[in-house]
Design a protein around this motif. Structure first.
Motif, PDB file in Angstrom:
ATOM      1  N   LEU A   1       0.819  -1.210   0.000  1.00 23.81           N
ATOM      2  CA  LEU A   1       0.000   0.000   0.000  1.00 23.81           C
ATOM      3  C   LEU A   1       0.856   1.264   0.000  1.00 23.81           C
ATOM      4  O   LEU A   1       0.510   2.264  -0.630  1.00 23.81           O
ATOM      5  CB  LEU A   1      -0.903  -0.027   1.240  1.00 23.81           C
ATOM      6  CG  LEU A   1      -2.164   0.820   1.207  1.00 23.81           C
ATOM      7  CD1 LEU A   1      -3.081   0.343   0.105  1.00 23.81           C
ATOM      8  CD2 LEU A   1      -2.870   0.723   2.554  1.00 23.81           C
ATOM      9  N   THR A   2       1.983   1.214   0.695  1.00 25.37           N
ATOM     10  CA  THR A   2       2.810   2.415   0.773  1.00 25.37           C
ATOM     11  C   THR A   2       3.366   2.811  -0.588  1.00 25.37           C
ATOM     12  O   THR A   2       3.721   3.951  -0.800  1.00 25.37           O
ATOM     13  CB  THR A   2       4.006   2.217   1.722  1.00 25.37           C
ATOM     14  OG1 THR A   2       4.858   1.216   1.167  1.00 25.37           O
ATOM     15  CG2 THR A   2       3.558   1.800   3.095  1.00 25.37           C
TER      16      THR A   2
ATOM     17  N   LEU B   1       1.651   2.761  -3.305  1.00 27.90           N
ATOM     18  CA  LEU B   1       0.614   3.443  -4.074  1.00 27.90           C
ATOM     19  C   LEU B   1       0.359   4.853  -3.555  1.00 27.90           C
ATOM     20  O   LEU B   1      -0.099   5.709  -4.296  1.00 27.90           O
ATOM     21  CB  LEU B   1      -0.691   2.649  -3.999  1.00 27.90           C
ATOM     22  CG  LEU B   1      -0.592   1.217  -4.486  1.00 27.90           C
ATOM     23  CD1 LEU B   1      -1.947   0.546  -4.423  1.00 27.90           C
ATOM     24  CD2 LEU B   1      -0.074   1.203  -5.920  1.00 27.90           C
ATOM     25  N   LEU B   2       0.620   5.062  -2.271  1.00 25.78           N
ATOM     26  CA  LEU B   2       0.245   6.339  -1.694  1.00 25.78           C
ATOM     27  C   LEU B   2       1.473   7.056  -1.154  1.00 25.78           C
ATOM     28  O   LEU B   2       1.801   6.952   0.009  1.00 25.78           O
ATOM     29  CB  LEU B   2      -0.762   6.105  -0.564  1.00 25.78           C
ATOM     30  CG  LEU B   2      -2.024   5.373  -1.015  1.00 25.78           C
ATOM     31  CD1 LEU B   2      -2.902   5.064   0.171  1.00 25.78           C
ATOM     32  CD2 LEU B   2      -2.785   6.192  -2.040  1.00 25.78           C
ATOM     33  N   PRO B   3       2.159   7.801  -2.000  1.00 26.42           N
ATOM     34  CA  PRO B   3       3.387   8.448  -1.564  1.00 26.42           C
ATOM     35  C   PRO B   3       3.119   9.526  -0.508  1.00 26.42           C
ATOM     36  O   PRO B   3       1.982   9.926  -0.280  1.00 26.42           O
ATOM     37  CB  PRO B   3       3.943   9.062  -2.845  1.00 26.42           C
ATOM     38  CG  PRO B   3       2.867   9.005  -3.837  1.00 26.42           C
ATOM     39  CD  PRO B   3       1.867   8.014  -3.413  1.00 26.42           C
TER      40      PRO B   3
ATOM     41  N   GLU C   1       3.387  12.526  -0.481  1.00 26.24           N
ATOM     42  CA  GLU C   1       2.764  13.783  -0.887  1.00 26.24           C
ATOM     43  C   GLU C   1       1.274  13.854  -0.557  1.00 26.24           C
ATOM     44  O   GLU C   1       0.760  14.920  -0.254  1.00 26.24           O
ATOM     45  CB  GLU C   1       2.964  14.015  -2.397  1.00 26.24           C
ATOM     46  CG  GLU C   1       4.333  14.527  -2.771  1.00 26.24           C
ATOM     47  CD  GLU C   1       5.349  13.405  -2.964  1.00 26.24           C
ATOM     48  OE1 GLU C   1       5.045  12.257  -2.599  1.00 26.24           O
ATOM     49  OE2 GLU C   1       6.453  13.681  -3.478  1.00 26.24           O
ATOM     50  N   VAL C   2       0.575  12.726  -0.623  1.00 26.71           N
ATOM     51  CA  VAL C   2      -0.871  12.823  -0.397  1.00 26.71           C
ATOM     52  C   VAL C   2      -1.231  12.865   1.072  1.00 26.71           C
ATOM     53  O   VAL C   2      -2.353  13.167   1.422  1.00 26.71           O
ATOM     54  CB  VAL C   2      -1.656  11.667  -1.053  1.00 26.71           C
ATOM     55  CG1 VAL C   2      -1.519  11.706  -2.544  1.00 26.71           C
ATOM     56  CG2 VAL C   2      -1.254  10.337  -0.495  1.00 26.71           C
ATOM     57  N   ARG C   3      -0.304  12.506   1.933  1.00 25.35           N
ATOM     58  CA  ARG C   3      -0.652  12.533   3.365  1.00 25.35           C
ATOM     59  C   ARG C   3       0.331  13.438   4.099  1.00 25.35           C
ATOM     60  O   ARG C   3       0.701  13.200   5.227  1.00 25.35           O
ATOM     61  CB  ARG C   3      -0.636  11.121   3.924  1.00 25.35           C
ATOM     62  CG  ARG C   3       0.653  10.432   3.622  1.00 25.35           C
ATOM     63  CD  ARG C   3       0.648   8.951   3.853  1.00 25.35           C
ATOM     64  NE  ARG C   3       1.691   8.365   3.041  1.00 25.35           N
ATOM     65  CZ  ARG C   3       2.982   8.318   3.375  1.00 25.35           C
ATOM     66  NH1 ARG C   3       3.386   8.811   4.508  1.00 25.35           N
ATOM     67  NH2 ARG C   3       3.862   7.800   2.550  1.00 25.35           N
TER      68      ARG C   3
END
Ligand SMILES: Nc1ncnc2c1ncn2[C@@H]1O[C@H](COP(=O)(O)OP(=O)(O)O)[C@@H](O)[C@H]1O
Ligand SMILES: [Mg+2]
Lengths: 358, 284, 292
Positions: B119-120, B122-124, B126-128
């Motif tokens: 999962l990490t 897919l979601l760099p 920057e989005v969190r």
């Protein structure tokens, strides 16, 4: 020195594939047993269960009468030679051979002694400080053997160890493996799909088909007296001739052909008449007629191939036939020959079940 | 055979255009950085190096107030080094251990843990970015090397590089080692690490570049000038330089861009073969 | 996974623990917070907050500036992906074909990989500087009334150009190694079957590169979405009038500059969903087609 017992061994892989369907076998101390069978029949799986590399789904394996199902591979005291050798690429030959001993905590001097002895025995003493990628295929093969030998195991396991070698080396190594095993007297299990290798190496041979033992016995026993159609056709090169026949109470019939002198066979059942190529000989009174289309010269002997005239077809194709003869007998292509066989050497099988009837 | 020659000439022409397209901006930046502020303002960008190389770079690297109020170029260079090297080493250790567990062990939580790690990817960050900032601030880790480097390691790229590589190692090696009595730890140390040497080097190089080039995270993580890395520092400098009432010091801005570019470029050029091998290994 | 694995009750957990702990603290926890905050509305001073269900989401999607950013991100991603892949493929094919200087070309075409996006952005910014930038002067000299500070098309042109420039080298490296990975025997067989090099390329080489291309598309879209942050921040900063805002850049601006936590969190979550959806689509529909 050890005995190995397999008691109703079964293996189902996690994905549901059933690889071994119940195998019983007792291997005696110092015996050389070969598992032979077509690719995918479960030979490697059986071997790997003995090694401890696969879990045993059901049944028990004993080494020296001790159940080892739950014993870790390293504690089973077995050594294995892999098809691709599985040498540690970053270690020298010496390092490869010593690694298992080091893990066992042997003193350095003893390790050195054992490695040197084994290397001499295998004639790789000059390469001890080379890395595997500086060795030829045959030398790597020897190192893999050396790694097994130094450990002085109770059981040697071989998984198609010669398959990656060229034909000539294969024959040479085959002889060497046999000699070595004789000399050391270590119980060995050897897996191969090559029937020549199996015949020549084995004290006893187990023919495996679809996760079961079809037949087990001395190689020559299996050759002369196969219990099933599968064993008859798997053992022996060139392959046994198979002629589709039916029994009418008196004779075996195949198309226009008739073979008399058979009895006690089921009627209206598809049967197979099996005749080994070396049982056939050209003879004008022969029961069979063949049209020659190919002669293979092997040197000392010739193999003659062709179609069997008058016989029923096999799966829609002309039934083929082959016989073995000496180098001086060389029939012309397209010539028609009569072939004779001794009825005592013919076998009859049930086509459906593969069972041997005569 | 004349058409073949034409083909060769065409190939080289296209490649040369490509090389110019890729290299000219950096060359111009370098050349311009070696001229004086007056020359640049008067004549614009420079295509050939001038005479101010030593002066400009010394001022930028070593002089207080040379670029910003307090921080020296050399300090930012040091901070970038710490980030690049710390990130690379941390990443290699953490991801190699994790990949080893995933590939070589059967354990109960293997599948869910694998998916969490996946999962990490897919979601760099920057989005969190904002909640990440809050977590790090809450832990009191702002302006620390630990707070700067460790959260960046959360993304599992390295783990996947190693997983891919481990899977390509022949299975029989583990089997042979088990028959040779190797424990999990021994197998890791005696066999896996030596076999992974090239891969480790390659990932160190790639991760050094990735770490050095971090922008957004250091930007929000560092509040004090003395913690600036070159990559985030130059933006501030650029603003200061072009806002100030005096003569804009463009040559310093260019010099800093070159300084920020040079170390990762040198590493990549120097270890080109390892780098390419490691990068390409990630495919598939 | 391996056919044979170690079975051990604690050791694997010890090995995987550092990674999982870091992920839990610095990934899962913040991600959960983003989701949580996206349902809250803070008052102007950040003192109290109220649970507002999906209001922030509706506000986000209903906001014209968000939709503008979404549109720009789409166009930007498509342009950057196709241009950088196209240029890289052309260069890789040529570099694979030439014999003299092959290695030099490889080196000089790949080294830009090491340049940080914001550094590339700054260099570009100086090249397009109204006072000293030659590119700025050049474009105006050829009759394009170029001003990326005021004109949103010109600003878009600048960020796309820099983003493509920065990405060509990665794609080049992968394409070149993909080309070198095609077996010599296949190339030789193709030479005997097909005379035209162009036709050979499109019928043999390009299909064999499909897995590489697919992989690179995933990489490039991720790049265009996220990593170009540094380029935008150092060139246009979203200007003029938010026309070069990407979704990521807008999350940052609203959250940090605008301090609209709920709205920015909702944007983050929407962005996560978009990325997840894109990944699923890529894997389900595209990958199926590229296997040969
Ligand atoms: N790890 C595995 N998982 C699932 N099925 C397997 C695995 N290994 C082997 N098999 C299946 O078990 C059967 C026997 O395999 P194997 O023992 O390797 O055959 P052999 O060595 O006789 O060629 C094959 O059908 C094979 O596909
Ligand atoms: Mg096998």
């Amino acid at each position: 020195m050890a005995t190995v017992k397999l008691k109703n061994i079964k293996k189902t892989y996690p994905n549901g594939a059933v690889a071994v369907r119940g195998v019983d076998m007792a291997i005696e101390d110092g015996e050389f047993v070969v598992f032979v069978g077509p690719s995918g029949c479960g030979k490697s799986t059986m071997l790997r269960m003995v090694a401890g590399l696969e879990n045993i789904t059901d049944g028990e394996i004993e080494i020296d009468d001790r159940v080892i199902n739950k014993v870790s591979p390293a504690d089973r005291d077995v050594a294995m030679v892999f098809q691709n050798y599985a040498l540690y690429p970053h270690m020298t030959v010496r390092g490869n051979m010593a690694y298992g001993l080091k893990n066992r905590g042997l003193p350095k001097a003893e390790i050195n002694q054992k490695v040197t002895d084994a290397a001499k025995m295998l004639r790789i003493h000059d390469y001890l400080d080379r890395q595997p990628n500086q060795l030829s295929g045959g030398q790597r093969q020897r190192v893999a053997m050396g790694r097994a030998i130094v450990r002085d195991p109770k059981v040697f396991l071989f998984d198609e160890p010669l398959s990656n070698l060229d034909a000539k080396l294969r024959v040479q190594m085959r002889i060497e493996i046999k000699r070595l095993q004789r000399r050391m007297g270590v119980t060995s299990i050897y897996v191969t799909h090559d029937q020549t290798e199996a015949m020549t190496l084995a004290d006893r041979l187990a023919v495996i088909n679809d996760g079961r033992i079809e037949q087990m016995g001395a190689p020559i026993e299996l050759y002369n007296n196969p219990a099933t159609l599968f064993v008859a056709s798997f053992i022996g090169a060139p392959q046994i001739n198979l002629i589709p026949v039916q029994f009418d109470g008196k004779n075996l019939n195949s198309g226009d052909l008739q073979f008399s002198g058979f009895k006690d066979l089921p009627e209206n059942t598809d049967l197979i008449l099996g005749i080994r190529p070396d049982v056939l000989e050209p003879n004008n009174d022969g029961q069979l007629e063949m049209q020659v289309d190919l002669v293979e010269q092997h040197g000392a002997e010739n193999l003659v191939y062709g179609a069997l005239n008058g016989a029923s077809t096999t799966d829609g194709y002309n039934t083929e036939i082959c016989f073995k003869t000496d180098q001086n007998t060389q029939p012309a292509i397209d010539s028609v020959l009569k072939l004779h066989f001794d009825q005592n050497h013919a076998m009859v099988f049930n086509k459906e079940t593969g069972e041997r009837l005569i | 055979m004349s058409n073949i020659n034409w083909r060769i000439i065409l190939n080289h022409t296209i490649l040369l255009i490509g090389v110019i397209f890729m290299s000219l901006p950096v060359w111009v930046a370098f050349s311009t950085s070696t001229h004086s502020a007056e020359t640049i303002l008067r004549e614009g960008l420079q295509f050939w190096p001038g005479t101010n190389f030593i002066g400009t770079y010394r001022e930028v690297l070593f002089e207080q107030g040379g670029v910003m109020k307090s921080v020296l170029g050399i300090t930012m260079l040091k901070n970038s080094m710490i980030l690049g090297i710390g990130f690379a080493i941390g990443k290699v250790i953490v991801s190699m251990l994790a990949a080893y567990a995933i590939v070589y062990f059967r354990f109960r939580l293997a599948t869910p843990l694998f998916w969490i790690i996946f999962l990490t990817l897919l979601l760099p960050l920057e989005v969190r970015i904002i909640p990440s900032y809050e977590v790090v601030a809450g832990l009191g880790l702002l302006d620390t090397n630990f707070g700067l480097i460790v959260p960046l390691i959360a993304s599992a790229t390295g783990t996947f590089y190693f997983r891919q590589f481990f899977k390509s190692i022949p299975e029989e090696l583990l089997e042979a080692a088990r028959l040779d009595g190797a424990t999990p730890w021994r197998f890791f140390v005696d066999i896996l690490i030596p076999l992974s040497k090239t891969m480790i080097a390659a990932i160190l190089i790639i991760m050094f570049v990735v770490g050095w080039n971090q922008y957004l995270w250091p930007l929000i993580m560092t509040t004090k000038e003395e913690n600036y890395t070159l990559v985030i520092g130059i933006k501030q400098i650029y603003q200061i330089l072009s806002e100030g009432g005096e003569l804009p010091q463009y040559q310093k801005a260019f010099a800093l861009t070159i300084l920020a570019t040079l170390p990762p470029v040198l590493v990549v050029l120097f270890f080109q073969n390892w780098f390419v091998k490691g990068l390409v290994e990630s495919e598939k | 996974m391996k056919r044979v694995q170690f079975e051990h009750s604690t050791i694997p957990y010890l090995f995987i623990a550092p990674q999982i702990i870091i992920i839990a603290i610095f990934f899962l926890w913040p991600a959960a917070q983003a989701v949580h905050q996206s349902f809250l509305l803070e008052d102007a001073f950040g003192l109290s907050s109220q649970f507002v269900w999906f209001k922030n989401y509706f506000d986000t999607i209903g906001d014209a500036s968000w939709r503008q950013a979404a549109w720009f991100t789409t166009v930007f991603s498509v342009l950057v992906t196709f241009l950088s892949l196209g240029i890289a493929l052309l260069l890789a094919v040529k570099a694979n074909e030439v014999i003299r200087g092959a290695r030099t070309y490889r080196t000089t075409l790949m080294w830009a990989y090491a340049i940080a996006p914001p550094v590339a952005g700054l260099m570009g910014n100086l090249m397009f500087h109204p006072l000293i930038g030659d590119l700025y002067k050049f474009l105006n000299a050829i009759g394009w009334d170029f001003n990326h500070k005021l004109d949103s098309f010109d600003a878009g042109f600048v960020v796309v150009l820099i983003a493509v420039w920065k990405q060509v080298s990665v794609n080049f490296i992968f394409f070149l190694s993909g080309l070198q990975g095609i077996s010599k025997a296949v190339n030789e067989a193709a030479m005997m079957d097909c005379k035209s090099p162009t036709r050979r390329f499109w019928t043999i080489t390009f299909p064999l590169l499909a897995p590489t291309t697919f992989f690179l598309m995933v990489i490039n879209i991720t790049y265009a979405f996220f990593e170009t942050f540094g380029i935008i921040d150092t060139t246009t900063g979203g200007a003029p009038g938010g026309s070069t805002n990407t979704l990521v850049y807008k999350v940052f601006q609203d959250g940090f500059r605008g301090a609209d936590l709920g709205g920015s969190s909702a944007q983050s979550v929407v962005l996560m969903l978009i990325v997840l959806a894109l990944t699923v689509i890529q894997f389900r529909f595209i990958e199926r087609k590229v296997h040969y």
